[in-house]
Design a protein around this motif. Structure first.
Motif, PDB file in Angstrom:
ATOM      1  N   TYR A  21       0.836  -1.206   0.000  1.00  0.00           N
ATOM      2  CA  TYR A  21       0.000   0.000   0.000  1.00  0.00           C
ATOM      3  C   TYR A  21       0.862   1.243   0.000  1.00  0.00           C
ATOM      4  CZ  TYR A  21      -3.767   3.201   1.072  1.00  0.00           C
ATOM      5  OH  TYR A  21      -4.673   4.223   1.002  1.00  0.00           O
ATOM      6  N   ALA A  22       0.571   2.194  -0.880  1.00  0.00           N
ATOM      7  CA  ALA A  22       1.392   3.400  -0.962  1.00  0.00           C
ATOM      8  C   ALA A  22       0.594   4.698  -0.929  1.00  0.00           C
ATOM      9  CB  ALA A  22       2.237   3.364  -2.243  1.00  0.00           C
ATOM     10  N   GLU A  23      -0.715   4.664  -1.170  1.00  0.00           N
ATOM     11  CA  GLU A  23      -1.495   5.901  -1.239  1.00  0.00           C
ATOM     12  C   GLU A  23      -1.626   6.572   0.125  1.00  0.00           C
ATOM     13  OE1 GLU A  23      -4.885   6.002  -4.368  1.00  0.00           O
ATOM     14  OE2 GLU A  23      -5.049   4.144  -3.212  1.00  0.00           O
ATOM     15  N   VAL A  31      -5.978   6.666   1.865  1.00  0.00           N
ATOM     16  CA  VAL A  31      -7.052   7.234   1.061  1.00  0.00           C
ATOM     17  C   VAL A  31      -8.263   6.326   1.232  1.00  0.00           C
ATOM     18  CG1 VAL A  31      -7.803   7.808  -1.278  1.00  0.00           C
ATOM     19  CG2 VAL A  31      -5.436   8.253  -0.576  1.00  0.00           C
ATOM     20  N   CYS A  32      -9.353   6.885   1.762  1.00  0.00           N
ATOM     21  CA  CYS A  32     -10.565   6.111   2.029  1.00  0.00           C
ATOM     22  C   CYS A  32     -11.578   6.275   0.903  1.00  0.00           C
ATOM     23  CB  CYS A  32     -11.209   6.565   3.342  1.00  0.00           C
ATOM     24  SG  CYS A  32     -10.258   6.133   4.797  1.00  0.00           S
ATOM     25  N   ASP A  33     -12.412   5.264   0.730  1.00  0.00           N
ATOM     26  CA  ASP A  33     -13.505   5.308  -0.230  1.00  0.00           C
ATOM     27  C   ASP A  33     -14.697   5.967   0.467  1.00  0.00           C
ATOM     28  OD1 ASP A  33     -15.450   4.933  -2.135  1.00  0.00           O
ATOM     29  OD2 ASP A  33     -15.178   2.762  -2.296  1.00  0.00           O
ATOM     30  N   VAL A  34     -14.657   7.298   0.573  1.00  0.00           N
ATOM     31  CA  VAL A  34     -15.699   8.018   1.308  1.00  0.00           C
ATOM     32  C   VAL A  34     -17.060   7.898   0.642  1.00  0.00           C
ATOM     33  CG1 VAL A  34     -14.139   9.624   2.468  1.00  0.00           C
ATOM     34  CG2 VAL A  34     -15.047  10.209   0.224  1.00  0.00           C
ATOM     35  N   GLU A  38     -16.428   4.620   3.787  1.00  0.00           N
ATOM     36  CA  GLU A  38     -15.221   4.235   4.525  1.00  0.00           C
ATOM     37  C   GLU A  38     -14.598   5.456   5.197  1.00  0.00           C
ATOM     38  OE1 GLU A  38     -11.046   1.817   3.967  1.00  0.00           O
ATOM     39  OE2 GLU A  38     -11.818   2.934   2.243  1.00  0.00           O
ATOM     40  N   VAL A  39     -14.308   5.314   6.478  1.00  0.00           N
ATOM     41  CA  VAL A  39     -13.633   6.362   7.245  1.00  0.00           C
ATOM     42  C   VAL A  39     -12.621   5.711   8.174  1.00  0.00           C
ATOM     43  CG1 VAL A  39     -15.593   7.983   7.215  1.00  0.00           C
ATOM     44  CG2 VAL A  39     -15.377   6.354   9.088  1.00  0.00           C
ATOM     45  N   VAL A  40     -11.632   6.480   8.598  1.00  0.00           N
ATOM     46  CA  VAL A  40     -10.676   5.991   9.584  1.00  0.00           C
ATOM     47  C   VAL A  40     -11.322   6.111  10.958  1.00  0.00           C
ATOM     48  CG1 VAL A  40      -8.430   6.365  10.663  1.00  0.00           C
ATOM     49  CG2 VAL A  40      -8.662   6.595   8.192  1.00  0.00           C
ATOM     50  N   ALA A  41     -11.411   4.995  11.670  1.00  0.00           N
ATOM     51  CA  ALA A  41     -12.015   4.977  12.997  1.00  0.00           C
ATOM     52  C   ALA A  41     -10.976   5.209  14.087  1.00  0.00           C
ATOM     53  CB  ALA A  41     -12.733   3.651  13.240  1.00  0.00           C
ATOM     54  N   GLY A  59       5.622   2.863  12.316  1.00  0.00           N
ATOM     55  CA  GLY A  59       4.595   3.399  11.431  1.00  0.00           C
ATOM     56  C   GLY A  59       3.311   3.644  12.188  1.00  0.00           C
ATOM     57  N   THR A  60       2.233   3.806  11.439  1.00  0.00           N
ATOM     58  CA  THR A  60       0.923   4.054  12.031  1.00  0.00           C
ATOM     59  C   THR A  60      -0.075   3.036  11.492  1.00  0.00           C
ATOM     60  OG1 THR A  60       1.388   6.422  12.169  1.00  0.00           O
ATOM     61  CG2 THR A  60      -0.913   5.770  12.346  1.00  0.00           C
ATOM     62  N   LEU A  61      -0.822   2.413  12.404  1.00  0.00           N
ATOM     63  CA  LEU A  61      -1.898   1.500  12.032  1.00  0.00           C
ATOM     64  C   LEU A  61      -3.189   2.305  11.985  1.00  0.00           C
ATOM     65  CD1 LEU A  61      -2.912  -1.395  11.485  1.00  0.00           C
ATOM     66  CD2 LEU A  61      -3.345  -1.554  13.955  1.00  0.00           C
ATOM     67  N   HIS A  62      -3.818   2.311  10.815  1.00  0.00           N
ATOM     68  CA  HIS A  62      -5.096   2.994  10.622  1.00  0.00           C
ATOM     69  C   HIS A  62      -6.170   1.909  10.527  1.00  0.00           C
ATOM     70  CE1 HIS A  62      -3.060   6.813   9.586  1.00  0.00           C
ATOM     71  NE2 HIS A  62      -2.151   5.989   9.099  1.00  0.00           N
ATOM     72  N   ILE A  63      -7.157   1.980  11.390  1.00  0.00           N
ATOM     73  CA  ILE A  63      -8.270   1.038  11.355  1.00  0.00           C
ATOM     74  C   ILE A  63      -9.441   1.785  10.737  1.00  0.00           C
ATOM     75  CG2 ILE A  63      -9.796  -0.442  12.697  1.00  0.00           C
ATOM     76  CD1 ILE A  63      -7.522  -0.467  14.852  1.00  0.00           C
ATOM     77  N   THR A  64      -9.817   1.372   9.526  1.00  0.00           N
ATOM     78  CA  THR A  64     -10.948   2.011   8.863  1.00  0.00           C
ATOM     79  C   THR A  64     -12.178   1.143   9.072  1.00  0.00           C
ATOM     80  OG1 THR A  64     -10.938   0.996   6.645  1.00  0.00           O
ATOM     81  CG2 THR A  64      -9.313   2.761   7.054  1.00  0.00           C
ATOM     82  N   THR A  65     -13.273   1.565   8.519  1.00  0.00           N
ATOM     83  CA  THR A  65     -14.501   0.797   8.621  1.00  0.00           C
ATOM     84  C   THR A  65     -14.501  -0.412   7.689  1.00  0.00           C
ATOM     85  OG1 THR A  65     -15.468   2.379   7.065  1.00  0.00           O
ATOM     86  CG2 THR A  65     -15.945   2.710   9.413  1.00  0.00           C
ATOM     87  N   ARG A  66     -13.418  -0.602   6.883  1.00  0.00           N
ATOM     88  CA  ARG A  66     -13.345  -1.723   5.944  1.00  0.00           C
ATOM     89  C   ARG A  66     -12.052  -2.527   6.007  1.00  0.00           C
ATOM     90  NH1 ARG A  66     -14.679   0.799   0.281  1.00  0.00           N
ATOM     91  NH2 ARG A  66     -14.230  -1.323  -0.341  1.00  0.00           N
ATOM     92  N   ARG A  67     -10.988  -1.956   6.568  1.00  0.00           N
ATOM     93  CA  ARG A  67      -9.689  -2.627   6.487  1.00  0.00           C
ATOM     94  C   ARG A  67      -8.713  -2.073   7.512  1.00  0.00           C
ATOM     95  NH1 ARG A  67      -7.066   0.852   1.694  1.00  0.00           N
ATOM     96  NH2 ARG A  67      -8.293   2.691   2.120  1.00  0.00           N
TER      97      ARG A  67
END
Length: 131
Positions: A21-23, A31-34, A38-41, A59-67
């Motif tokens: 993943y690079a975006e 980059v979320c599919d708003v 999809e949002v970062v929770a 690094g940083t772990l981003h937990i979104t509503t999908r991944r």
């Protein structure tokens, strides 16, 4: 007279397993599919380890509503993902198991961590150990 209403089609993530993943958005997050909601929770600073790697990469772990999306910290390298990837993304459907591990005894991981098993192969070009 009547109008034909069609059900909107819901986008689905077609990729499975862990993906390079690079975006990044303007804030440095994924980059979320708003349009699909999809949002970062939650976003947390973590280190990323694969297999027997105890060194890891910051690094940083981003937990979104999908991944889950892990993005390497600036200057942390690409964690073996291949040229310029800078992180990994895993759709929730690919997480076959996850647990909190507090076992720091000899033979276990040297500090508390979140342990996951991911369905599918390592991302193309991955050069890390123990995947």
């Amino acid at each position: 007279c009547g109008a034909r209403l069609e059900q909107p089609t819901r986008k689905t993530m077609t990729a499975s397993g862990i993906q390079a993943y690079a975006e990044r958005d303007a804030s440095g997050g994924p980059v979320c599919d708003v349009a699909d909601g999809e949002v970062v929770a939650l976003a947390l600073p973590v280190s990323f380890h694969v297999g027997g790697d105890v060194t890891g990469a910051a690094g940083t772990l981003h937990i979104t509503t999908r991944r889950l999306v892990w993005i390497a910290a600036h200057g942390a390298g690409d964690a073996g993902a291949g040229a310029g990837a800078g992180g990994f993304s895993v759709p929730f459907q690919s997480l076959t198991m996850h647990a909190i591990s507090r076992d720091t005894s000899e033979g276990g991981f040297p500090r508390e961590c979140i342990y996951t098993q991911v369905e599918g192969p390592a991302p193309e070009g991955y050069v890390g150990g123990g995947a």
